[in-house]
Design an enzyme around this catalytic site. Structure first.
Site, mmCIF file in Angstrom:
data_model
loop_
_atom_site.group_PDB
_atom_site.id
_atom_site.type_symbol
_atom_site.label_atom_id
_atom_site.label_comp_id
_atom_site.label_asym_id
_atom_site.label_seq_id
_atom_site.Cartn_x
_atom_site.Cartn_y
_atom_site.Cartn_z
ATOM 1 N N HIS A 1 0.972 5.378 1.644
ATOM 2 C CA HIS A 1 -0.086 6.080 2.860
ATOM 3 C C HIS A 1 0.842 7.498 2.215
ATOM 4 O O HIS A 1 1.725 7.534 2.632
ATOM 5 C CB HIS A 1 0.191 5.884 3.563
ATOM 6 C CG HIS A 1 -0.381 5.750 4.663
ATOM 7 N ND1 HIS A 1 -1.450 6.248 4.426
ATOM 8 C CD2 HIS A 1 0.160 6.721 5.521
ATOM 9 C CE1 HIS A 1 -1.998 6.860 5.650
ATOM 10 N NE2 HIS A 1 -0.870 7.201 6.288
ATOM 11 N N SER B 1 4.633 6.872 1.956
ATOM 12 C CA SER B 1 5.661 5.637 2.979
ATOM 13 C C SER B 1 4.070 3.815 1.804
ATOM 14 O O SER B 1 3.705 4.272 1.234
ATOM 15 C CB SER B 1 5.311 5.304 4.770
ATOM 16 O OG SER B 1 5.396 6.231 4.896
ATOM 17 N N ASN C 1 0.330 -1.394 0.416
ATOM 18 C CA ASN C 1 -0.075 0.281 -0.215
ATOM 19 C C ASN C 1 0.454 1.208 -0.020
ATOM 20 O O ASN C 1 2.088 0.977 0.567
ATOM 21 C CB ASN C 1 -0.546 0.038 0.881
ATOM 22 C CG ASN C 1 -1.365 1.115 1.444
ATOM 23 O OD1 ASN C 1 -2.162 2.166 0.170
ATOM 24 N ND2 ASN C 1 -1.890 2.064 2.531
ATOM 25 N N ASP D 1 -2.697 0.443 8.087
ATOM 26 C CA ASP D 1 -0.897 1.414 8.013
ATOM 27 C C ASP D 1 0.276 1.243 8.986
ATOM 28 O O ASP D 1 0.983 1.812 8.984
ATOM 29 C CB ASP D 1 -1.166 2.732 8.214
ATOM 30 C CG ASP D 1 -2.704 3.318 7.020
ATOM 31 O OD1 ASP D 1 -2.368 2.574 5.654
ATOM 32 O OD2 ASP D 1 -2.948 4.351 7.194
HETATM 33 C C1 GRF Z 1 -2.860 8.853 -2.616
HETATM 34 O O1 GRF Z 1 -2.023 10.151 -1.804
HETATM 35 C C2 GRF Z 1 -2.641 7.426 -2.019
HETATM 36 O O2 GRF Z 1 -1.292 7.507 -1.326
HETATM 37 C C3 GRF Z 1 -3.419 7.038 -1.084
HETATM 38 O O3 GRF Z 1 -4.878 7.659 -1.545
HETATM 39 C C4 GRF Z 1 -3.802 8.872 -3.472
HETATM 40 C C5 GRF Z 1 -4.591 7.867 -4.136
HETATM 41 O O4 GRF Z 1 -4.548 8.985 -4.917
HETATM 42 N N1 GRF Z 1 -3.557 6.403 -0.231
HETATM 43 P P1 GRF Z 1 -4.571 8.314 -6.449
HETATM 44 O O5 GRF Z 1 -5.995 7.538 -6.792
HETATM 45 O O6 GRF Z 1 -3.666 7.406 -7.351
HETATM 46 O O7 GRF Z 1 -4.379 9.535 -7.659
#
Ligand code: GRF
Length: 193
Positions: free
Chosen positions: A111, A138, A109, A147
């Site tokens: 984050h 991260s 994932n 997370d």
């Molecule tokens: C990103 O900031 C990611 O870290 C978080 O959600 C957002 C998703 O953006 N989990 P995208 O859909 O990849 O543009």
């Protein structure tokens, strides 16, 4: 054999695009096998089609809150596609321990914070409210603790005086697009060792 990657999204899918482009450019030794969204309105679904990546909607609304059935359908799809690694990329549904156990150490994932700081939502505002001078993103292994799995890589940005949650999120997103492909590439290389 190249590992087959499933990318799970719920929204715009910009991280999905950066992963697919890196795979297509042979910067990651993998196959972008499928993009799956749990939301029918996710713009990323259209973007996956534009990139000619197979995509599928598993509409969580159709499961009327039954997480078990939703995850069963997700698991079946992943098995059918012979998926090796799942990349959550803006996937806004929390997965249960029972699902995660089936894919032990095979779910990553991204984050938008410097974990272990600011797990969960509203990471940018929380970093600003805490007067932090840096933030970032991260990539971590997904475990049953939200997370909380092992961090595989991070990138940093400075928080300026005038930054808002929105401006900070834009800066962090630019780093996310670099970090996720780098980490996925290393993760795959380490699988072979
Ligand atoms: C990103 O900031 C990611 O870290 C978080 O959600 C957002 C998703 O953006 N989990 P995208 O859909 O990849 O543009």
């Amino acid at each position: 054999m190249k590992p087959r990657i499933a990318i799970l999204i719920s929204g715009g899918g910009s991280n999905m695009i950066s992963l697919v482009k890196s795979i297509n450019a042979n910067k990651i030794n993998a196959v972008a096998a499928i993009v799956i969204s749990n939301c029918k309105d996710a713009n990323g679904l259209k973007r996956a089609k534009d990139l000619s990546v197979p995509s599928k909607l598993i509409d969580q609304k159709k499961f009327e809150g039954n997480q078990e059935f939703f995850e069963e359908s997700l698991h079946e799809t992943l098995k059918k596609e012979n998926i090796d690694i799942i990349c959550l990329a803006g996937f806004m549904k929390i997965l249960t321990k029972s699902f995660i156990d089936k894919w032990n150490n095979r779910i990553l994932n991204i984050h938008p914070s410097l974990l272990p700081k600011y797990k969960g939502l509203n990471t940018h505002q929380r970093a600003i409210d805490a007067s932090d001078y840096k933030s970032g993103c991260s990539v971590h292994i997904v475990t049953a603790e939200l997370d909380g799995g092992m961090v595989l890589g991070q990138k940093f940005v400075n928080i300026d005086k005038n930054d808002t949650a929105q401006s900070l999120s834009k800066k962090v997103l630019i780093e996310e697009h670099k970090l996720y492909p780098e980490v996925l590439n290393k993760f795959i290389q380490n699988l072979d060792k």
